[in-house]
Design an enzyme around this catalytic site. Structure first.
Site, short mmCIF file in Angstrom:
data_model
loop_
_atom_site.label_atom_id
_atom_site.label_comp_id
_atom_site.label_asym_id
_atom_site.label_seq_id
_atom_site.Cartn_x
_atom_site.Cartn_y
_atom_site.Cartn_z
N ARG A 101 0.85 -1.18 0.00
CA ARG A 101 0.00 0.00 0.00
C ARG A 101 0.90 1.24 0.00
O ARG A 101 1.97 1.23 0.62
CB ARG A 101 -0.90 0.04 1.25
CG ARG A 101 -2.04 -0.94 1.24
CD ARG A 101 -3.07 -0.63 0.16
NE ARG A 101 -4.21 -1.53 0.19
CZ ARG A 101 -4.33 -2.64 -0.56
NH1 ARG A 101 -3.36 -2.99 -1.40
NH2 ARG A 101 -5.41 -3.39 -0.47
N GLU A 109 -4.31 7.30 -4.82
CA GLU A 109 -4.35 6.65 -6.14
C GLU A 109 -5.56 7.19 -6.89
O GLU A 109 -6.67 7.11 -6.35
CB GLU A 109 -4.48 5.13 -5.99
CG GLU A 109 -3.20 4.50 -5.48
CD GLU A 109 -3.35 3.03 -5.13
OE1 GLU A 109 -4.47 2.49 -5.27
OE2 GLU A 109 -2.37 2.44 -4.69
N HIS A 127 -2.02 0.37 -9.48
CA HIS A 127 -2.57 -0.64 -8.57
C HIS A 127 -3.26 -1.76 -9.36
O HIS A 127 -4.49 -1.94 -9.26
CB HIS A 127 -3.54 0.02 -7.58
CG HIS A 127 -3.76 -0.82 -6.35
ND1 HIS A 127 -4.06 -0.28 -5.13
CD2 HIS A 127 -3.73 -2.16 -6.15
CE1 HIS A 127 -4.20 -1.24 -4.24
NE2 HIS A 127 -4.00 -2.40 -4.83
O1 GLV Z 1 -4.46 -4.64 -3.52
C1 GLV Z 1 -4.93 -5.72 -3.65
C2 GLV Z 1 -5.44 -6.52 -2.59
O2 GLV Z 1 -5.61 -6.00 -1.48
O3 GLV Z 1 -5.73 -7.70 -2.82
#
Ligand code: GLV
Length: 323
Positions: A241, A270, A289
């Site tokens: 993250r 993001e 992401h």
């Molecule tokens: O970011 C992706 C997840 O949390 O699976």
């Protein structure tokens, strides 16, 4: 279940990965209403909704939850639950679920993809290859050798272990730091050496890969001090993250050559604002992401979300409940 299928609220069709097939998986078990349509008349639609399917969006904030008095479950896609206030949602008598396991391989692939692309300047190479106006100067695309280098993984959960396996396949030396040391059998199978002190990992790694969950303990885990401990030739890879990294400190480290490069699938926020310095630094590779974004993983995530939601609506034990 026919017309009696329970109602679920989802983000807009066509957005957030809700491909046609995905919608099909959901509508086998639920009647759906899109967020945009819901907002047209929340008083009418709110009371019938029992499931909220969340893909980071729509965020189940108190005002939205207050419009959903029959809600039984917030079924979230992906493993991370940092976008959800689980205790608050649970206090409303609503369960929260995620989809661990199914995201592991795709996310680990992304980490290696970013690592390799940054090490070997693949994106820069593509830009030169497709632009007839640029002249290819070999030195400009000189990369770093991956085989024989050291990968330090911070966060050795399911995803971290799969990253280690892949690194081993690339003949990398693997170090890891984790809250809890893994078993000797795991370490041997992964060829991974434990660093109890994260600083040792930072000092010794050529690639530092972040695979931790975002928690209060991991927020800002990599800041100015940690970046200063890394090798000047090192690359930071983040598939966890954005908030795990102090981005201002990262920008300074990349500008001043404290580290070689960063390859990030996650940022905060993001997307980043268009004028954010990370977007114009030559030694940064950013993807939006997309760690879990494959057809196979997306399909599996939605199947899991639906499985969790069906169990919650029926009052049965819920496979991936988080609390
Ligand atoms: O970011 C992706 C997840 O949390 O699976």
């Amino acid at each position: 279940m026919g017309d009696n299928k329970p109602w679920a609220l989802i983000s807009e069709v066509g957005e957030q990965g809700y491909l046609e097939e995905i919608i099909g998986i959901i509508t086998e078990r639920f009647q759906i209403i899109c967020y945009k349509d819901f907002l047209q008349n929340p008083q009418l639609h709110g009371p019938k909704i029992q499931v909220l399917f969340v893909w980071y969006y729509p965020k189940p904030e108190p005002w939205l939850l207050s419009l959903l008095p029959s809600l039984k479950v917030v079924a979230s896609g992906g493993v991370g639950i940092d976008h959800l206030d689980v205790p608050y949602i649970n206090r409303l008598g609503v369960k929260v679920t995620n989809t661990p396991d199914v995201v592991t391989n795709a996310t680990a692939d992304m980490a290696l993809g970013l690592l390799l692309a940054s090490a070997r300047k693949i994106v820069e190479g593509h830009q030169i290859a497709v632009n007839p106006k640029t002249t290819y100067i070999p030195q400009s695309l000189m990369g770093v050798e991956v085989a024989g280098s050291t990968m330090g993984i911070i966060g050795m959960g399911r995803i971290g272990c799969k990253i280690a396996q892949r690194g081993k396949g690339f003949d990398m030396k693997i170090l890891y730091h984790n809250r809890n040391r893994r078993s000797v059998e795991d370490e041997q199978a992964l060829g991974a050496t434990y660093c109890e002190n994260m600083d040792d990992l930072l000092k010794e790694s050529d690639f530092v890969v972040l695979a931790v969950n975002l928690t209060p303990e991991t927020t800002g885990l990599i800041g100015h001090r940690e970046l200063s401990l890394m090798k000047r030739t090192a690359t930071l890879v983040n598939v966890s993250r954005g908030l795990v990294v102090d981005q201002d400190a990262l920008v300074k480290a990349l500008q001043s050559g404290t580290i070689r490069a960063a390859a990030l699938d996650v940022t905060h926020p993001e997307p980043l604002p268009r004028d954010h310095p990370l977007l114009s630094l030559p030694n940064v590779l950013i993807t939006p992401h997309i760690g879990t974004n494959t057809y196979t993983t997306t399909r599996k995530m939605v199947q899991k979300m639906v499985e969790n939601a069906v169990a919650a609506v029926k009052g049965q034990s819920v496979p991936n409940e988080v609390s």
